[in-house]
Design a protein around this motif. Structure first.
Motif, mmCIF file in Angstrom:
data_model
loop_
_atom_site.group_PDB
_atom_site.id
_atom_site.type_symbol
_atom_site.label_atom_id
_atom_site.label_comp_id
_atom_site.label_asym_id
_atom_site.label_seq_id
_atom_site.Cartn_x
_atom_site.Cartn_y
_atom_site.Cartn_z
ATOM 1 N N GLU A 227 0.814 -1.219 0.000
ATOM 2 C CA GLU A 227 0.000 0.000 0.000
ATOM 3 C C GLU A 227 0.843 1.263 0.000
ATOM 4 O O GLU A 227 0.458 2.275 -0.566
ATOM 5 N N PRO A 334 -6.179 -0.275 10.550
ATOM 6 C CA PRO A 334 -6.933 0.873 10.045
ATOM 7 C C PRO A 334 -7.154 1.880 11.171
ATOM 8 O O PRO A 334 -6.969 1.554 12.346
ATOM 9 N N HIS A 372 0.686 6.695 7.188
ATOM 10 C CA HIS A 372 -0.263 5.848 6.453
ATOM 11 C C HIS A 372 -0.794 4.759 7.378
ATOM 12 O O HIS A 372 -0.041 4.137 8.110
ATOM 13 N N TRP A 373 -2.114 4.540 7.322
ATOM 14 C CA TRP A 373 -2.738 3.456 8.075
ATOM 15 C C TRP A 373 -3.030 2.284 7.136
ATOM 16 O O TRP A 373 -3.379 2.498 5.961
ATOM 17 N N SER A 375 -5.110 -0.323 5.194
ATOM 18 C CA SER A 375 -6.503 -0.229 4.729
ATOM 19 C C SER A 375 -7.316 -1.382 5.326
ATOM 20 O O SER A 375 -6.749 -2.402 5.743
ATOM 21 N N GLU A 377 -9.260 -3.330 3.637
ATOM 22 C CA GLU A 377 -9.083 -4.476 2.726
ATOM 23 C C GLU A 377 -7.771 -5.187 3.053
ATOM 24 O O GLU A 377 -7.692 -6.414 3.049
ATOM 25 N N THR A 394 -14.795 0.999 11.853
ATOM 26 C CA THR A 394 -15.829 1.273 10.842
ATOM 27 C C THR A 394 -17.130 1.806 11.448
ATOM 28 O O THR A 394 -18.003 2.242 10.718
#
Ligand code: SF4
Length: 401
Positions: A227, A334, A372-373, A375, A377, A394
């Motif tokens: 990523e 995430p 950056h975290w 994702s 997915e 979420t």
């Protein structure tokens, strides 16, 4: 959050108190603010509760016992017949204890919450139950042919030289007595395994839901590399949880992997240190950066999660003080944007930095060159499961209570 253990010797000549104590030490990464045990000898009166872990090395006698190490006071709860230790959230535990004493299977059918438990009965049984979501882990093992053990994680068995046999399934009750080990499915599984167990809660050397925690974390590191590949001179992970992330990331991109931190001195319980100087010293003793690993380098720093960002900010400042040229932050989960109602201590939304600021703002607050975290997915891919709870990331929570 908590570590729970139940242990029973098949022959009453054994005293299992040391085995129980060291199993609990093996689970202290799940919480250690309050610890308690109940031992079974003639009358189940050997009870120690609400003590710090150091005070648990006691000389209680018993051929069976259960233990709790975690953040709540008052556990194990007990009456004259039954003692119960819980990891997760069990609604109205005192009423549950009464109901369980009367009819354990009915009590488990009617229990509300998201939890695993171990119980010990006065007539000499250890009972383990994992609720139908399996949100909190629970494992079955033994010590040769001499003892049966039920514990939050297999490490509680391996640290005392015992054997892990298998994980208890969601909705399953396992009963150990001096005669046998029995299993019964109490509820249909509705799996919603906690993602955070994989990311930082469980120990690196454990297994959760048939996945090796170490291998899962290495895969998370590889996902981060896919990523967000960064041109860097070195990759370092925050010990212990994030070390396998750094292994996976560096391996995937062919980057140098360094040991960025060391621990010195005996551990200081920083959360409890009232003196602010002691708090700072405690943090540094826990995690002191190594100059030789970062001086003059572009550093990728990997951590498991970000809550308020304060610890990470201090870490980045220390790395810069030691001469790091660039610090790029990667997070192996995430963004945490919401609290956990199922027993993991994720604070309220207003305290969670990722719920309130943009990525640029967070990088600025932390003093990082980039951030950056992982994702969502990427998380599912690394864990290779679709039956996961991701509520705190979420706000979509499985219906469990
Ligand atoms: S909300 Fe988050 S911490 Fe809580 S059980 Fe779900 S994944 Fe785990």
């Amino acid at each position: 959050m908590a570590g729970i253990v139940g242990l029973l010797a098949f022959d009453k000549v054994w005293n299992v108190s040391k085995f129980l104590y060291y199993s609990m030490v093996g689970l202290q990464h799940r919480g250690y603010a309050s610890s308690g045990v109940v031992m079974l000898n003639q009358d189940m009166r050997s009870v120690v509760k609400d003590v710090s872990p150091e005070d648990l090395e006691f000389q209680l006698e018993g051929w069976a016992g259960i233990g709790y190490t975690g953040s709540r006071r008052g556990y194990p709860i007990h009456n004259d017949e039954v003692a119960i230790a819980v990891d997760g959230v069990l609604r109205d535990p005192e009423s549950f204890l009464k109901a369980f004493t009367k009819d354990r299977e009915k009590a488990l059918e009617e229990a509300r919450g998201a939890f695993s438990l171990v119980a010990m009965t006065r007539d000499g049984e250890i009972v383990g139950y994992r609720d139908e979501t399996g949100v909190r882990p629970l494992s079955l093992g033994g010590f040769g042919f001499d003892m049966g053990i039920i514990a939050s994680e297999p490490v509680a068995m391996s640290v005392i030289g015992g054997d892990f046999r298998r994980e208890i399934q969601p909705g399953e009750m396992v009963t150990i007595s001096s005669l046998n080990v029995k299993s019964r499915q109490i509820k249909e599984p509705r799996k919603a395994y906690c993602s955070i167990e994989y990311v930082y809660q469980a120990r690196i050397d454990s297994q959760v839901n048939e996945n090796s925690v170490y291998e899962t974390r290495v895969r998370i590191g590889e996902q981060l590399a896919e990523e967000k590949p960064i041109k860097a001179d070195t990759v370092i992970g925050v010990p212990d949880t994030a070390l396998p992330f750094a292994v996976g990331y560096s391996r995937k991109l062919g980057l140098q992997l360094d040991l960025g931190f060391t621990r010195t001195g005996s551990p200081i319980r920083t959360m409890l240190a009232s003196d602010s100087f002691l708090k700072i010293v405690g943090v540094q003793l826990k995690l002191n950066p190594i100059k030789g690993a970062v001086f003059g380098k572009r550093v990728v720093l990997i951590d498991d999660s970000m809550v308020t960002g304060t610890t990470l900010k201090n870490t980045i400042m220390s790395l810069r003080r030691l001469g790091a040229k660039e610090v790029h932050v990667l997070i192996g989960s995430p963004k945490l944007i919401s609290a956990c109602p199922y027993g993991i201590e994720v604070p309220e939304d207003k305290e969670l930095i990722a719920a309130n600021l943009s990525e640029e703002e967070i990088a600025k607050v932390l003093g990082a060159d980039s951030i950056h975290w992982l994702s969502l997915e990427g998380l599912f891919k690394a864990i290779s499961r679709s039956t996961l709870c991701t509520g705190c990331m979420t706000k979509k929570y499985p219906k469990v209570i």
